[in-house]
Scaffold this active site. Structure first.
Site, short mmCIF file in Angstrom:
data_model
loop_
_atom_site.label_atom_id
_atom_site.label_comp_id
_atom_site.label_asym_id
_atom_site.label_seq_id
_atom_site.Cartn_x
_atom_site.Cartn_y
_atom_site.Cartn_z
N TYR A 198 -32.25 -86.36 54.33
CA TYR A 198 -33.53 -85.68 54.46
C TYR A 198 -34.09 -85.33 53.09
O TYR A 198 -33.38 -85.42 52.08
CB TYR A 198 -33.39 -84.41 55.32
CG TYR A 198 -32.69 -83.25 54.64
CD1 TYR A 198 -31.32 -83.26 54.40
CD2 TYR A 198 -33.42 -82.14 54.21
CE1 TYR A 198 -30.70 -82.20 53.78
CE2 TYR A 198 -32.79 -81.07 53.59
CZ TYR A 198 -31.43 -81.11 53.37
OH TYR A 198 -30.82 -80.06 52.73
N LYS A 240 -28.18 -86.19 49.80
CA LYS A 240 -28.84 -85.13 50.57
C LYS A 240 -28.75 -85.46 52.06
O LYS A 240 -29.70 -85.93 52.68
CB LYS A 240 -30.30 -84.99 50.09
CG LYS A 240 -30.94 -83.67 50.50
CD LYS A 240 -32.19 -83.42 49.70
CE LYS A 240 -33.00 -82.26 50.22
NZ LYS A 240 -32.37 -80.95 50.16
N GLU A 247 -23.24 -74.50 43.10
CA GLU A 247 -24.66 -74.32 43.41
C GLU A 247 -24.78 -73.40 44.61
O GLU A 247 -23.78 -72.88 45.11
CB GLU A 247 -25.32 -75.68 43.69
CG GLU A 247 -24.75 -76.39 44.90
CD GLU A 247 -25.42 -77.74 45.19
OE1 GLU A 247 -26.59 -77.92 44.84
OE2 GLU A 247 -24.75 -78.59 45.79
N LEU A 301 -26.11 -81.06 44.20
CA LEU A 301 -27.25 -81.95 44.45
C LEU A 301 -28.16 -81.85 43.23
O LEU A 301 -28.42 -80.75 42.73
CB LEU A 301 -28.01 -81.48 45.70
CG LEU A 301 -29.24 -82.31 46.05
CD1 LEU A 301 -28.84 -83.64 46.67
CD2 LEU A 301 -30.15 -81.55 47.01
N1 PLP Z 1 -28.71 -77.79 46.36
C1 PLP Z 1 -28.64 -77.87 47.70
C2 PLP Z 1 -27.31 -77.85 48.37
C3 PLP Z 1 -29.81 -77.98 48.45
O1 PLP Z 1 -29.74 -78.06 49.79
C4 PLP Z 1 -31.06 -77.97 47.79
C5 PLP Z 1 -32.30 -78.08 48.55
O2 PLP Z 1 -32.33 -78.22 49.74
C6 PLP Z 1 -31.08 -77.87 46.41
C7 PLP Z 1 -29.88 -77.79 45.71
C8 PLP Z 1 -32.38 -77.86 45.64
O3 PLP Z 1 -32.98 -79.13 45.68
P1 PLP Z 1 -34.56 -79.29 45.48
O4 PLP Z 1 -34.90 -78.60 44.21
O5 PLP Z 1 -34.76 -80.76 45.40
O6 PLP Z 1 -35.19 -78.66 46.68
#
Ligand code: PLP
Length: 287
Positions: A33, A149, A182, A207
């Site tokens: 997603y 993701k 994270e 991620l």
């Molecule tokens: N880390 C995780 C586990 C996430 O689920 C998300 C966003 O859903 C992020 C980091 C941040 O990613 P982004 O800045 O692309 O929204």
């Protein structure tokens, strides 16, 4: 106004939108997603989100359900049809519908795609950012491929729920070395007492957030000191500032981690400025 969702080629009422019970996303979490921010009538950083979607699909050997330009078109349509001025647009692609069997289905099984959009209040988000949030540490409980993701978010659900039950808005994962990886749905940052911004390298354990990448561009533009390295929970407790980043939160100050107050207990100036400057460094596509 009734909400509209896009499901496998059709725009349907949100209340009627459904996928088959044998969709592999439903049965195996076999899908990926993306969440893009919608800001002031623009979809934020579509090319970067679709590049990451492409990477996730490739890693899992799932085909694009339609062309990339068709996905971009539907993204705009769904935002427009739902009259979302500020909020998010969500894309989910799964391996498709097939008789339940762990092995990949035959080549003629088409991937499923769902796109939805939802409004949110920028005023409420800014009010939250003026107060800051509390986060609670949680032992890393995920598979090693968190760089993809995927919709397999049960570990994240459990971590975030545990934080919520303690009065927090986010969980911070801590790995076996005592380092923060994270958040449950955000990337984690600190600002040291010397003023350096620190976040973990995206090569493993996290991620690669699109918001994180935009913040890196801003840091460079503003000439701030940056250290891309792992940091421990202990170091975070002692930090001058902490914050999290995601498309749904932009940069959100953290004022408490577990039972420790961060800095002076108020949102820090670095996080606040990055939040204010954020959209000057993004790609904006009007809908
Ligand atoms: N880390 C995780 C586990 C996430 O689920 C998300 C966003 O859903 C992020 C980091 C941040 O990613 P982004 O800045 O692309 O929204």
């Amino acid at each position: 106004m009734s909400r509209i969702a896009y499901v496998n080629g059709q725009y349907v009422r949100h209340t009627d939108a459904a996928v088959h019970i044998e969709d592999r996303g439903y049965q195996f979490a076999d899908g990926v997603y993306e969440v893009c921010e919608v800001w002031n009538g623009n979809i934020v950083d579509v090319p970067r989100h679709l590049d990451r979607l492409d990477r996730s699909l490739t890693e899992l050997q799932i085909d694009w359900p339609m062309t990339r330009s068709a996905v971009e078109f539907v993204l705009r349509q769904v935002v427009r049809r739902n009259k979302v001025h500020d909020g998010i647009v969500y894309i989910q692609v799964t391996r498709g519908v097939a008789k339940r069997d762990h092995f990949f289905p035959a080549d003629d099984v088409a991937p499923s795609i769902v796109i939805t959009a939802r409004r949110s209040s920028p005023e409420a988000a800014n009010a939250q950012a003026e107060k800051g949030i509390s986060v609670f540490s949680y032992p890393e409980n995920r598979w090693p491929r968190v760089d993809i993701k995927t919709v397999a978010l049960l570990p994240n659900v459990l971590a975030k729920q545990a934080a919520k039950e303690k009065g927090g808005k986010e969980a911070w994962y801590v790995d076996a070395d005592g380092c923060v990886t994270e958040g449950g749905s955000t990337n984690a940052w600190i600002v040291t007492k010397a003023g350096a911004l620190v976040t973990r390298p995206a090569e493993n354990g996290i991620l690669r957030g699109i918001t994180r990448t935009v913040i890196l561009d801003l840091i460079e533009r503003e000439g701030l000191v940056f250290e891309e390295r792992p940091f421990t929970l202990e170091e975070a407790y002692e930090a001058k500032e902490a914050f999290v980043t995601a498309a749904s939160t932009i940069a959100m100050p953290v004022i408490r981690i577990d039972d420790r107050i961060i800095g002076n207990g108020h949102p820090g100036s670095v996080a606040t400025r990055l939040r204010e400057q954020f959209h000057t460094a993004t790609d904006l596509q009007a809908v």
